[in-house]
Design an enzyme around this catalytic site. Structure first.
Site, mmCIF file in Angstrom:
data_model
loop_
_atom_site.group_PDB
_atom_site.id
_atom_site.type_symbol
_atom_site.label_atom_id
_atom_site.label_comp_id
_atom_site.label_asym_id
_atom_site.label_seq_id
_atom_site.Cartn_x
_atom_site.Cartn_y
_atom_site.Cartn_z
ATOM 1 N N LEU A 102 32.508 28.458 19.829
ATOM 2 C CA LEU A 102 31.504 29.411 19.376
ATOM 3 C C LEU A 102 31.569 30.675 20.234
ATOM 4 C CD1 LEU A 102 28.513 26.948 18.944
ATOM 5 C CD2 LEU A 102 29.812 28.069 17.118
ATOM 6 N N PRO A 103 30.955 31.784 19.733
ATOM 7 C CA PRO A 103 30.924 32.998 20.559
ATOM 8 C C PRO A 103 30.201 32.739 21.879
ATOM 9 C CG PRO A 103 30.346 33.498 18.287
ATOM 10 C CD PRO A 103 30.415 32.005 18.379
ATOM 11 N N ILE B 74 26.459 36.584 27.667
ATOM 12 C CA ILE B 74 26.079 37.695 26.792
ATOM 13 C C ILE B 74 25.791 38.930 27.631
ATOM 14 C CG2 ILE B 74 24.372 38.513 25.129
ATOM 15 C CD1 ILE B 74 24.070 35.679 24.143
ATOM 16 N N VAL C 195 29.340 40.325 29.298
ATOM 17 C CA VAL C 195 30.428 40.918 28.522
ATOM 18 C C VAL C 195 30.080 41.374 27.116
ATOM 19 C CG1 VAL C 195 32.221 39.740 29.805
ATOM 20 C CG2 VAL C 195 31.265 38.667 27.773
ATOM 21 N N ARG D 242 45.800 42.377 56.131
ATOM 22 C CA ARG D 242 46.983 42.037 56.902
ATOM 23 C C ARG D 242 46.574 41.738 58.343
ATOM 24 N NH1 ARG D 242 50.843 46.999 55.943
ATOM 25 N NH2 ARG D 242 52.231 45.889 57.373
ATOM 26 N N HIS D 243 47.518 41.174 59.078
ATOM 27 C CA HIS D 243 47.320 40.998 60.520
ATOM 28 C C HIS D 243 47.085 42.378 61.139
ATOM 29 C CE1 HIS D 243 51.263 42.838 60.748
ATOM 30 N NE2 HIS D 243 51.573 42.056 59.728
ATOM 31 N N ASN E 87 55.783 46.430 64.210
ATOM 32 C CA ASN E 87 55.287 47.479 63.312
ATOM 33 C C ASN E 87 55.435 48.837 63.998
ATOM 34 O OD1 ASN E 87 52.477 45.570 62.053
ATOM 35 N ND2 ASN E 87 54.405 46.015 61.029
ATOM 36 N N GLY F 68 59.829 42.346 59.514
ATOM 37 C CA GLY F 68 59.943 40.913 59.776
ATOM 38 C C GLY F 68 59.651 40.532 61.213
ATOM 39 N N ARG G 214 51.225 37.015 64.620
ATOM 40 C CA ARG G 214 50.340 38.158 64.439
ATOM 41 C C ARG G 214 49.107 37.856 63.590
ATOM 42 N NH1 ARG G 214 55.379 38.662 62.100
ATOM 43 N NH2 ARG G 214 55.654 39.682 60.073
ATOM 44 N N GLU H 276 55.427 35.950 56.059
ATOM 45 C CA GLU H 276 55.985 37.159 55.450
ATOM 46 C C GLU H 276 57.335 36.870 54.779
ATOM 47 O OE1 GLU H 276 55.458 39.521 53.946
ATOM 48 O OE2 GLU H 276 55.626 41.459 54.965
ATOM 49 N N TYR I 158 64.517 50.408 59.052
ATOM 50 C CA TYR I 158 65.136 50.853 57.807
ATOM 51 C C TYR I 158 66.399 51.662 58.089
ATOM 52 C CZ TYR I 158 61.076 49.203 55.240
ATOM 53 O OH TYR I 158 60.097 48.405 54.690
ATOM 54 N N HIS J 117 50.397 39.172 55.270
ATOM 55 C CA HIS J 117 51.400 40.185 55.577
ATOM 56 C C HIS J 117 51.579 41.119 54.389
ATOM 57 C CE1 HIS J 117 52.748 37.677 59.032
ATOM 58 N NE2 HIS J 117 52.350 36.693 58.246
ATOM 59 N N MET K 177 50.651 40.056 50.754
ATOM 60 C CA MET K 177 49.388 40.616 50.236
ATOM 61 C C MET K 177 49.636 41.317 48.907
ATOM 62 S SD MET K 177 46.622 42.781 52.322
ATOM 63 C CE MET K 177 45.349 43.793 51.552
#
Lengths: 537, 442
Positions: free
Chosen positions: A115-116, A237, A240, A324-325, A331, A337, A374, A394, A405, A459, A463
């Site tokens: 039903l609705p 009701i 929504v 996050r930690h 970092n 990593g 961490r 992680e 990088y 991490h 996340m």
């Protein structure tokens, strides 16, 4: 005990196996020839669209054989089907027999019944979000939407009276239009699961759907929601229906009164799934928002997973906190990593987090961390009990662990470029991909669904995956979601989705977010590769 | 758990426990007429829970009765008007509950499975009171079945071999057992949707055709329900084997991702012949995502599925090393591993314990499937084998899983029949026994 092997006889091993659940043997050949709804399309795919479509497919990771170099596939090579396995679900390195673990071999229709105001659309959307996240392409087809498009303006509950012949015609036409789109989705868009969201309260309507599915060899799984608790219905009701396009120009009490009358219209003809008459159907009946379930004739893996999921979700109000930690030593120097401890600022964040959590005065908060220093050091500052999950570790960057990088660009420029081309599926050599992460995090999501108030200290990549689940982000968006250090995201389920509050705890930290650069070709210049790398020591 | 302090930071807190599955101990109570599969379910569930790391034990009241009454005469013992019989049965149930209490309170147990008919509401009330007194959560598992074929098959498989019927011929035994069932039928009060709506339970109907699940309270109950809904009793076989001999195998190195040697390839071909000769209907083939298993599967020329979770245990910093090199470079780690091979985690790698957690979805899917061939690796195969053969965490890391040997597992009665089939292709031996001396100063 050794049994000497004797070469006895050679049994014919059939090379093309019909899909599980396929029609009888005689009809297999017919089925393969582009029958509408056929899951196996053996026409050679000449254009780039086919390749792109498959690339966008959320299948599981493949294992490039021989090396971890990303495969560069020519589209035409990908369509030779050797084993009745759908094109998009095979692995991309030219092994016709290889595939990812199959959840199901036929397209599946999940058909809502009830039903609705029984939570059908809530369940439909949530289930769809979950299935897409774990890699099963799923889409919801809400027949109410079709009805709104067909009738322009909603007048009143009178539309739904069972003796309103004209309205009945329109409603049936809408259901059929929706079914046609379902066929389209399975055929052209290579969808795997469809959630058919409508009341489907009469045996006749369900018969219509079952015939349609049988014609096209789709599996059908019914999900019926039964609820007689007036408080729950009133809350539904309020949450929504009042904001629905149907009631845009009504005042609250009018809307509620009309909707209740609408429900009465359906009650007149409502026939629940019957334990005897419907014993050959596959279904789950959910009573009173999950206090009881009746499960009948589960056919395959995906239906079993769906049942497990539906039995674990609840609607008790609660909040999930993701962060996050605190900033780590690695970092600070821009390395990924590793397993370093918190920097001075990271330690400050941990205390700030403790203050924040205490101020929120959350009842019975669970705290989860990974097994890495961490996150553990961050949780320690809270002074409360916490649970460590290895699954929250992680993403494993394999050979690139603890590199910056710049070093990755220097040592593995091709890998670096391949990652930028498809960050979701790319797997670090001897490491993991985001796609692997999602699979590893699935039990965490399941447990988060079961729990109430939880703080998850994890991490960046982890996340992103969790956030993508709650906010329904695609595989393309997921790896680029912004999850900065020292910021807590408070997620509160509301209506059909999730409210997000982002709380920065005012402790400075490096930025670790690397956007997708302009140039992702393997032969790009180092500067082009490194243009989006955030600053670090 | 060995105390491995990180070089420059304080040691990780000793409460390094995985997710807490249960807060208070759980008592699983079976309900159902005789020959409905209660003991089958109890044993299987116990095996599964122990494998995933939840200490569990089953307590079969029939066992207590056999110890008390010594010699079983006939079904008359179970007649509802047999006062003496009733008294003995009540005492046996109490004795069993007492042992349950001891196991959960002092014996380190987290889950106890109380396996008996428990067909009256009165008996169940007693158990619920007992649980309340002892701070236990109760979860009922009722098996309802009216299919005479299934019941007949049950009786043949497990009742005829029971100690109760050692001196009977088949027909006598079957007849007596049927009368025994009759004794229970009149007083049988099934779990009721209305009267028992506050209880937590799962009702399994017709061997899994249908389930009714009521009030699942916590994580462990949810996992139990999921497991029970995935098992089946359709006859089938599971074939476990390792990849063919690999290049690194021959060099005595662990881990890595090398290809097959010539002998390994020969094994793959022989495996293909073996599989074809077995004539298995609808065989599924699973491999890991490492070269050596994939190459082995390729020789079969049938569709196969690659599971990342079937990858070999990650040896972290020791990947691709020989045992001699590990001894040279990491003698401390090497010794710690020998001290507790199940829980020891390679630096930047995994432990067997981690492996079990990662393999749980494989086991769940193996339960759902029928005929499956799993081509995997030594540590992985040990974990899977330990599940099927109910091996402890101590035995698991030393199970013998030689190369070029297929283990065919066929469920039978309450356990698993194992056939070991060597495919007659030579290979190196990769099995390392637990050494005598395991101190760190050796």
């Amino acid at each position: 005990m050794q049994i000497a092997y004797l070469f006895v006889c050679l049994l014919e091993c059939s090379r093309t196996r019909p899909a599980e659940g396929a029609v009888e043997d005689g009809k297999v050949e017919e089925k393969k020839r582009n029958h509408p709804g056929s899951f196996v399309d053996d026409s050679p795919c000449q254009d780039k669209k086919c390749f792109e479509l498959t690339l966008a497919q959320r299948g599981r990771s493949q294992a490039p054989l021989g090396s971890h170099i990303w495969e560069r596939m020519k589209p035409t090579e990908m369509t030779q089907d050797g084993g009745g396995v759908p094109v998009g679900k095979r692995l991309r390195f030219q092994r016709p027999y290889a595939s990812v673990p199959q959840f199901t071999n036929s397209p599946t229709m999940i058909v809502m019944v009830g039903l609705p105001a029984r939570g059908k659309t809530y369940i439909s959307k949530k289930l769809t979000r979950y299935l897409n996240w774990i890699g099963v392409t799923t889409k919801v087809f809400n027949v109410g939407q079709y009805r709104r498009d067909a009738t322009r303006a909603y007048n009143s509950f009178e539309f739904f009276k069972p003796d309103n012949a004209e309205a009945m015609k329109i409603r049936k036409a809408c259901a059929i239009a929706a079914l046609k789109d379902v066929w389209e989705y399975f055929t052209s868009e290579q969808g795997q699961v469809v959630v058919f969201d409508a009341t489907n309260t009469t045996p006749q309507r369900r018969e219509l759907i079952l015939s349609f599915a049988k014609e096209n060899s789709y599996k059908v799984f019914f999900v019926e929601s039964i609820c007689d608790d007036p408080e729950i219905i009133a809350e539904n009701i309020k949450q929504v229906k009042l904001s629905s396009p149907d009631y845009i120009d009504c005042d609250k009490d009018e809307a509620v009164a009309d909707f209740l009358k609408r429900i009465e219209c359906y009650k007149l003809t409502y026939v629940a799934l019957d334990d005897n008459k419907d014993r050959n159907l596959s279904y789950i009946k959910i009573f009173n928002v999950g206090s009881r379930y009746l499960v009948n004739h589960v056919q395959d893996h995906i239906q079993s997973r769906i049942v497990y999921y539906l039995m674990n979700i609840h609607v008790t109000p609660r909040s999930i906190y993701l962060c996050r930690h605190g900033e780590s030593e690695l970092n600070l120097v821009g390395r990924i990593g590793g397993d370093s401890g918190l920097s001075a600022r990271g330690a400050k964040f941990a205390s700030a987090l403790q203050t924040y959590v205490r101020k929120q005065s959350i009842s019975e908060l669970k705290v989860w961390t990974s097994h890495m220093k961490r996150t553990i050091q961050t949780a320690e500052a809270l002074g409360v009990a916490y649970e460590q999950w290895k699954a929250l570790n992680e993403i494993d960057a394999g050979v690139c662990e603890e590199m910056s990088y710049e070093e990755i660009q220097e040592n593995y420029p091709e890998e670096f470029a391949l990652r930028d081309q498809d960050k979701y599926r790319y797997r670090y050599p001897k490491g993991e991909s985001y796609e692997d992460l999602v699979q590893r995090l699935e039990p965490v999501i399941m447990e988060l669904e079961r729990q109430e108030n939880v703080l998850v200290i994890c991490h960046q990549a982890v996340m992103r995956c969790l956030l993508a689940y709650f906010l329904d982000k695609s595989a393309v968006e997921l790896p680029y979601l912004k999850c900065p250090l020292h910021t807590v995201l408070k997620l509160t389920p509301v209506a059909y989705g999730c409210k997000v509050e982002s709380v920065f705890l005012n402790i400075e930290a490096v930025n670790t977010h690397r956007d997708k650069p302009e140039n992702v070709d393997v032969d790009r210049e180092p500067e082009e590769a490194l243009e989006t790398v955030p600053a670090h020591i | 758990m060995s105390d491995r302090a990180w070089p420059d930071n304080p040691p990780c807190p000793p409460s390094s426990v995985a997710v807490c599955m249960t807060n208070c101990p759980t008592l699983i109570v079976t309900v159902g007429l005789p020959a409905r599969g209660k003991t089958y379910i109890s044993k299987k569930l116990t095996r599964y829970l122990n494998w995933i790391g939840v200490p569990t034990r089953e307590f079969n009241v029939g066992q207590y009765r056999r110890e008390c009454v010594k010699i079983y005469k006939s079904f008359e013992f179970f007649r509802p008007d047999n006062e003496e019989g009733l008294e003995i049965r009540r005492q046996c149930a109490s004795a069993a509950l007492n042992d349950v209490r001891q196991y959960l309170a002092e014996g380190g147990g987290q889950v106890a499975v109380f396996d008996a008919t428990n067909t009256t509401r009165e008996r169940r009330e007693t158990i619920i009171e007992f649980a309340e007194q002892n701070g236990l959560k109760v979860f009922f598992v009722e098996s309802v079945c009216e299919d005479p074929d299934v019941i007949q098959e049950n009786i043949v498989q497990v009742k005829l071999g029971s100690p109760d019927y050692t001196n009977c011929n088949t027909e006598e035994a079957v007849e007596d057992f049927m009368k025994r069932i009759k004794c229970y039928e009149n007083s049988y009060q099934t779990l009721d949707e209305v009267l028992d709506r506050e209880l937590s339970y799962i009702k399994i109907m017709d061997v899994g055709q249908r389930y009714l699940v009521n009030r699942v309270l916590d994580h462990i109950q949810s996992r139990i329900v999921y497991y029970l809904m995935n098992i089946h009793i359709t006859p089938r076989s599971i074939y476990l084997c390792r990849h063919g001999e690999s290049e690194l195998n021959v060099k005595g190195r662990i881990g890595g991702d090398s290809g097959l040697t010539a002998r390994g390839k020969e094994f793959a071909k022989k495996l293909a012949h073996f599989i074809r000769a077995q004539g298995i209907s609808r065989l599924k083939v699973w491999t890991s995502q490492m070269k050596r298993t994939i190459q082995t599967a390729e020789a079969l020329s049938v569709p196969y599925e690659q599971w990342k979770v079937l990858n070999e245990i990650d040896a972290g910093v020791c990947e691709e090393m020989m045992y001699e090199e590990i001894q040279d470079h990491y003698p401390l780690e090497f010794a710690l591993r020998d001290q507790d091979k199940y829980r020891y985690r390679y630096p930047k790698g995994e432990s067997y314990e981690d492996l079990v957690q990662r393999l749980e979805p494989v086991i769940m899917e193996l339960e759902r499937q029928e005929n499956v061939l799993v081509i995997c690796h030594q540590a992985v195969m040990r974990c899977l084998l330990a599940y099927f053969l109910d091996k402890t965490a101590e035995e698991l890391p030393y199970l013998k899983c030689p190369l070029h040997t297929v283990l065919k597992l066929t469920p039978v009665a309450y356990g698993c029949k194992v056939e070991s089939i060597g495919l007659n292709v030579d290979a190196v031996n990769t099995h390392r026994e637990k050494p005598e001396v395991r101190t760190t100063t050796r």
